[in-house]
Scaffold this motif. Structure first.
Motif, PDB file in Angstrom:
ATOM      1  N   GLN A 152       0.885  -1.327   0.043  1.00  0.00           N
ATOM      2  CA  GLN A 152      -0.278   0.113  -0.023  1.00  0.00           C
ATOM      3  C   GLN A 152       0.937   1.293   0.020  1.00  0.00           C
ATOM      4  N   PHE A 153       2.038   1.189   0.743  1.00  0.00           N
ATOM      5  CA  PHE A 153       2.985   2.371   0.810  1.00  0.00           C
ATOM      6  C   PHE A 153       3.477   2.804  -0.531  1.00  0.00           C
ATOM      7  N   TYR A 154       4.105   1.600  -1.075  1.00  0.00           N
ATOM      8  CA  TYR A 154       4.466   1.610  -2.528  1.00  0.00           C
ATOM      9  C   TYR A 154       3.599   2.045  -3.507  1.00  0.00           C
ATOM     10  N   LEU A 155       2.293   1.508  -3.405  1.00  0.00           N
ATOM     11  CA  LEU A 155       1.484   2.066  -4.566  1.00  0.00           C
ATOM     12  C   LEU A 155       0.944   3.541  -4.494  1.00  0.00           C
ATOM     13  N   THR A 156       0.818   3.796  -3.168  1.00  0.00           N
ATOM     14  CA  THR A 156       0.288   5.165  -2.796  1.00  0.00           C
ATOM     15  C   THR A 156       1.537   6.282  -2.975  1.00  0.00           C
ATOM     16  N   LEU A 157       2.707   5.937  -2.924  1.00  0.00           N
ATOM     17  CA  LEU A 157       3.859   7.086  -2.630  1.00  0.00           C
ATOM     18  C   LEU A 157       4.933   6.906  -3.540  1.00  0.00           C
ATOM     19  N   ARG A 158       4.916   5.665  -4.641  1.00  0.00           N
ATOM     20  CA  ARG A 158       5.883   5.443  -5.273  1.00  0.00           C
ATOM     21  C   ARG A 158       6.490   6.594  -6.407  1.00  0.00           C
ATOM     22  N   TRP A 159       5.293   7.170  -6.930  1.00  0.00           N
ATOM     23  CA  TRP A 159       5.759   8.534  -7.978  1.00  0.00           C
ATOM     24  C   TRP A 159       5.528   9.877  -7.392  1.00  0.00           C
ATOM     25  N   ILE A 160       6.465  10.625  -7.931  1.00  0.00           N
ATOM     26  CA  ILE A 160       6.306  12.265  -7.330  1.00  0.00           C
ATOM     27  C   ILE A 160       6.634  13.052  -8.573  1.00  0.00           C
ATOM     28  N   ASN A 161       5.828  14.060  -8.807  1.00  0.00           N
ATOM     29  CA  ASN A 161       5.738  14.923  -9.719  1.00  0.00           C
ATOM     30  C   ASN A 161       6.435  16.132  -9.432  1.00  0.00           C
ATOM     31  N   VAL A 162       7.618  16.240  -9.103  1.00  0.00           N
ATOM     32  CA  VAL A 162       8.350  17.423  -8.522  1.00  0.00           C
ATOM     33  C   VAL A 162       8.117  18.669  -8.936  1.00  0.00           C
ATOM     34  N   ALA A 163       7.747  18.770 -10.462  1.00  0.00           N
ATOM     35  CA  ALA A 163       7.469  20.229 -10.983  1.00  0.00           C
ATOM     36  C   ALA A 163       5.986  20.862 -10.283  1.00  0.00           C
ATOM     37  N   GLU A 164       5.289  20.096  -9.810  1.00  0.00           N
ATOM     38  CA  GLU A 164       4.067  20.640  -8.984  1.00  0.00           C
ATOM     39  C   GLU A 164       4.369  21.295  -7.848  1.00  0.00           C
ATOM     40  N   LEU A 165       5.461  21.086  -7.459  1.00  0.00           N
ATOM     41  CA  LEU A 165       5.805  22.095  -5.957  1.00  0.00           C
ATOM     42  C   LEU A 165       5.970  23.349  -6.432  1.00  0.00           C
ATOM     43  N   THR A 166       6.087  23.695  -7.651  1.00  0.00           N
ATOM     44  CA  THR A 166       6.184  25.133  -8.072  1.00  0.00           C
ATOM     45  C   THR A 166       4.689  25.847  -7.606  1.00  0.00           C
ATOM     46  N   ASN A 167       3.596  24.928  -7.837  1.00  0.00           N
ATOM     47  CA  ASN A 167       2.155  25.537  -7.316  1.00  0.00           C
ATOM     48  C   ASN A 167       2.036  25.676  -5.758  1.00  0.00           C
ATOM     49  N   VAL A 168       2.975  24.880  -5.068  1.00  0.00           N
ATOM     50  CA  VAL A 168       2.875  24.844  -3.689  1.00  0.00           C
ATOM     51  C   VAL A 168       3.775  26.262  -3.599  1.00  0.00           C
ATOM     52  N   ALA A 169       4.777  26.637  -3.876  1.00  0.00           N
ATOM     53  CA  ALA A 169       5.632  27.802  -3.858  1.00  0.00           C
ATOM     54  C   ALA A 169       4.635  29.058  -3.924  1.00  0.00           C
ATOM     55  N   SER A 170       4.025  29.094  -5.148  1.00  0.00           N
ATOM     56  CA  SER A 170       3.268  30.047  -5.533  1.00  0.00           C
ATOM     57  C   SER A 170       1.909  30.428  -4.773  1.00  0.00           C
ATOM     58  N   GLY A 171       1.163  29.172  -4.104  1.00  0.00           N
ATOM     59  CA  GLY A 171       0.345  29.371  -3.150  1.00  0.00           C
ATOM     60  C   GLY A 171       0.841  29.988  -2.021  1.00  0.00           C
ATOM     61  N   ILE A 172       1.935  29.796  -1.331  1.00  0.00           N
ATOM     62  CA  ILE A 172       2.700  30.179  -0.101  1.00  0.00           C
ATOM     63  C   ILE A 172       2.760  31.788  -0.536  1.00  0.00           C
ATOM     64  N   VAL A 173       3.064  32.345  -1.774  1.00  0.00           N
ATOM     65  CA  VAL A 173       3.352  33.720  -1.977  1.00  0.00           C
ATOM     66  C   VAL A 173       1.783  34.244  -1.768  1.00  0.00           C
ATOM     67  N   VAL A 174       0.955  33.679  -2.383  1.00  0.00           N
ATOM     68  CA  VAL A 174      -0.209  34.361  -2.237  1.00  0.00           C
ATOM     69  C   VAL A 174      -0.820  34.472  -1.023  1.00  0.00           C
ATOM     70  N   LEU A 175      -0.748  33.191  -0.361  1.00  0.00           N
ATOM     71  CA  LEU A 175      -1.135  33.235   1.161  1.00  0.00           C
ATOM     72  C   LEU A 175      -0.699  34.314   2.011  1.00  0.00           C
ATOM     73  N   VAL A 176       0.669  34.695   1.872  1.00  0.00           N
ATOM     74  CA  VAL A 176       1.337  35.474   2.559  1.00  0.00           C
ATOM     75  C   VAL A 176       0.757  36.998   2.404  1.00  0.00           C
ATOM     76  N   ILE A 177       0.558  37.339   1.021  1.00  0.00           N
ATOM     77  CA  ILE A 177      -0.032  38.446   0.432  1.00  0.00           C
ATOM     78  C   ILE A 177      -1.374  38.844   1.102  1.00  0.00           C
TER      79      ILE A 177
END
Length: 264
Positions: A109-134
């Motif tokens: 279950q761990f392997y199937l749920t967490l095996r693949w990671i789309n690192v590029a989507e972390l840019t959306n996390v960064a932009s969200g933090i900026v908007v949150l702070v603003i």
């Protein structure tokens, strides 16, 4: 020891994802641009709504913008760590890939749920933090360590709850074979988290708090930062998260018991 093994394994998954991303820089830039466009489209309705009033159901424009930021963070994390895996559930079953997963010396279950990671989507996390702070700065919200802890725990609970809901639905593939449309429905429902919970009728609020608990991931963290929540919602979120994890584990085990190899 098993926990340490799984942590080391996940770290390897992440490093492999970073290496893959360096080979496809165009994908990284495309994801960043698409995320910024989606963020802008998410802010526009808020600006239009508050163009006619300074407050709606106790929410100011700045607080609503902060909520959009939190929503961007949450959806970015889901797109990074959850979606790449659960969207593969049908493939695992129909093409026999689950057979290899079940033979590995780690939690399947761990392997199937967490095996693949789309690192590029972390840019959306960064932009969200900026908007949150603003949004928080514009709202003039000052918060202490306790409020930050509340908001962080609530957001984590929201992520666990949403991941549990999607996992349970994805694991229905053991019986339905194909669950691809479920992912589309899930992501459509998540869009409700872009707006404050009080904007919805009471019945919908209940649904978005207990059945599809996106409120814990978006609305509640912002309210916690504003000092409008106590520790009771935090305790409730933790309790629901524990129950959700146990139920998902039960669904997974039942599914594995009914599974017959696609290659047999």
């Amino acid at each position: 020891m098993r926990i340490r093994l799984h942590v080391k394994l996940w770290r390897r998954f992440f490093l492999q994802a970073v290496v893959r991303e360096t080979h496809y820089r165009a994908h990284f830039l495309t994801t960043l641009l698409v995320g910024l466009v989606q963020l802008g489209l998410g802010i526009v309705p808020t600006l239009l709504l508050f163009g006619f009033t300074s407050e709606v159901h106790g929410w100011s424009r700045a607080e609503a913008i902060a909520l959009v930021g939190v929503f961007q963070i949450v959806t970015g994390l889901i797109a990074t760590f959850v979606a790449p895996n659960l969207n593969r559930m049908t493939t695992y079953l129909t093409e026999g890939e689950l057979d290899g997963v079940l033979l590995r010396p780690v939690s399947s279950q761990f392997y199937l749920t967490l095996r693949w990671i789309n690192v590029a989507e972390l840019t959306n996390v960064a932009s969200g933090i900026v908007v949150l702070v603003i949004g928080l700065v514009q709202a003039g919200i000052s918060f202490g360590p306790g409020q930050v802890v509340q908001a962080f725990v609530l957001m984590c609970c929201g992520l666990v709850l949403l991941t549990s809901v999607w996992s349970a639905l994805a694991f229905l593939a053991f019986w339905l074979q194909s669950v691809n449309p479920i992912g589309i429905v899930f992501l459509s429902l998540v869009e409700a988290g872009r707006y404050p919970l009080v904007f919805f009728p009471v019945a919908v609020r209940t649904f978005l708090t207990f059945a599809f608990p996106v409120a814990f991931a978006t609305t509640f963290p912002v309210r916690a930062l504003a000092g409008d929540l106590g520790w009771s919602p935090v305790a409730l979120g933790i309790g629901l998260s524990v129950v959700a994890l146990l139920l998902v584990r039960l669904v997974w085990r039942r599914g594995v018991l009914t599974y017959s190899s696609a290659s047999s």
